[in-house]
Design a protein around this motif. Structure first.
Motif, mmCIF file in Angstrom:
data_model
loop_
_atom_site.group_PDB
_atom_site.id
_atom_site.type_symbol
_atom_site.label_atom_id
_atom_site.label_comp_id
_atom_site.label_asym_id
_atom_site.label_seq_id
_atom_site.Cartn_x
_atom_site.Cartn_y
_atom_site.Cartn_z
ATOM 1 N N GLY A 24 88.653 21.026 57.700
ATOM 2 C CA GLY A 24 89.021 19.928 56.585
ATOM 3 C C GLY A 24 89.222 18.439 57.074
ATOM 4 O O GLY A 24 88.942 17.475 56.395
ATOM 5 N N ILE A 28 87.109 14.867 56.458
ATOM 6 C CA ILE A 28 87.592 13.703 55.045
ATOM 7 C C ILE A 28 87.639 12.938 56.311
ATOM 8 O O ILE A 28 87.116 11.390 56.018
ATOM 9 C CB ILE A 28 88.771 14.361 55.076
ATOM 10 N N HIS A 39 96.015 18.412 51.719
ATOM 11 C CA HIS A 39 95.913 19.493 52.225
ATOM 12 C C HIS A 39 96.564 20.461 51.669
ATOM 13 O O HIS A 39 96.285 21.718 51.199
ATOM 14 C CB HIS A 39 94.798 20.084 53.663
ATOM 15 N N TRP A 193 85.400 15.724 50.703
ATOM 16 C CA TRP A 193 86.573 15.948 49.913
ATOM 17 C C TRP A 193 86.507 17.869 50.155
ATOM 18 O O TRP A 193 87.041 18.585 49.624
ATOM 19 C CB TRP A 193 86.617 15.107 49.525
ATOM 20 N N ALA A 196 85.831 20.313 52.101
ATOM 21 C CA ALA A 196 87.771 20.325 52.610
ATOM 22 C C ALA A 196 88.432 21.181 51.853
ATOM 23 O O ALA A 196 89.411 21.943 52.089
ATOM 24 C CB ALA A 196 88.396 18.730 52.970
#
Length: 298
Positions: A24, A28, A39, A193, A196
């Motif tokens: 992730g 990004i 996160h 995004w 992720a």
């Protein structure tokens, strides 16, 4: 020898889960140049939704909905906030700082909802274990390895064989050239995004599963241990994120398993071991394990 195998298998399971989070970070960064510090809150959001919904929807239904909602929230953060800041390199630094604010807002609300409780996610593995030769391993760890391998393989296929993956690689190489060639940068980064966020929600299930006691308000902080894995791999390399995650997971598991023999390093050194490994590797390879030196025109 049996103890070593136990620690190695546990480290591989932990590293596989860290890889979901580290990927992730990487997608990004490749799509937008932003280091996402939101996160941890996205991971906690996915875990919290799974915990509160599994009684009504069952584990599979709750997890599927949690992944979709977390992905949608992550995409909305990018589309409604970060993309308004701009897409040039200087704006990426501001957007990185903005993700800290997003993380604080989400974590504060989720911590208020969770309080001091330990939430069960209703996973089907429970606390069951099985014997694999001389090694005793929790079913949750085997599930973590298998599920992570399948999902990571699917993500790599997404990078390699889809138009979005091609657009992502083009944007990572040269944003301006990609834009001139018709790549829709806003769409590329919003999907990054969303991806992720979905991976973070999935990782929450295994980070809260046995032998962990359950989901608590500090579970999101575990996502920060995946950050050194992404940095180790070179930050823009999915393969590097995978390799770095396995290295971090093995290091943490081995240090925790042999803590009594490493008492000279201090109690709880396993918590800082990922960052110590990151520093040591970067001293030798400042660009990371899979990073490449950039060419500069003068």
């Amino acid at each position: 020898m049996t103890g070593l195998l136990d620690h190695v298998l546990g480290g591989l399971a932990l590293g596989a889960v860290y890889a979901l989070v580290a990927l992730g970070f990487v997608v990004i960064f490749k799509a937008s140049g932003v280091l996402s510090f939101a996160h941890g809150s996205l991971l906690l959001l996915g875990g919290y939704l799974t915990a509160v919904l599994h009684d009504d929807l069952g584990f599979a239904g709750a997890l599927a909905l949690a992944v979709l909602v977390t992905a949608a929230v992550a995409g909305a953060v990018d589309r409604l906030l970060l993309q308004r800041i701009g897409q040039d390199p200087r704006a990426a630094h501001v957007a990185t700082i903005a993700t800290i604010g997003v993380d604080i807002v989400l974590l504060t609300d989720l911590a208020r909802r969770i309080g001091g409780d330990l939430l069960s996610l209703g996973d089907p593995w429970g606390d069951s274990v099985r014997e694999l030769g001389p090694v005793t391993v929790a079913d949750s760890r085997l599930a973590a390895i298998v599920v992570s391998a399948v999902v990571i393989g699917a993500v790599f296929a997404l990078f390699r064989y889809t138009s979005w993956g091609l657009s992502l690689r083009a944007a990572a190489e040269d944003v301006e050239a990609a834009s001139l060639m018709g790549v829709r940068l806003t769409r590329v980064r919003m999907i990054a995004w969303c991806l992720a966020g979905g991976l973070a929600a999935l990782a929450a299930v295994f980070l809260a599963a046995f032998p962990a006691p359950g989901l608590e308000r500090t579970t999101g902080q575990i996502a920060l241990k995946a950050f050194p894995a992404a940095v180790l791999g070179g930050m823009a390399s999915p393969a590097g994120a995978l390799a770095g995650s396995l290295l971090i997971g093995l290091t943490e598991a081995l240090v925790a398993g042999y803590q009594s023999d490493l008492h000279v390093l201090g109690e709880g050194f396993a918590d800082v071991a990922p960052y110590a490994v990151m520093v040591l590797v970067l001293l030798v390879r400042p660009t990371g394990l899979f990073g490449a030196k950039g060419a500069v025109r003068v």
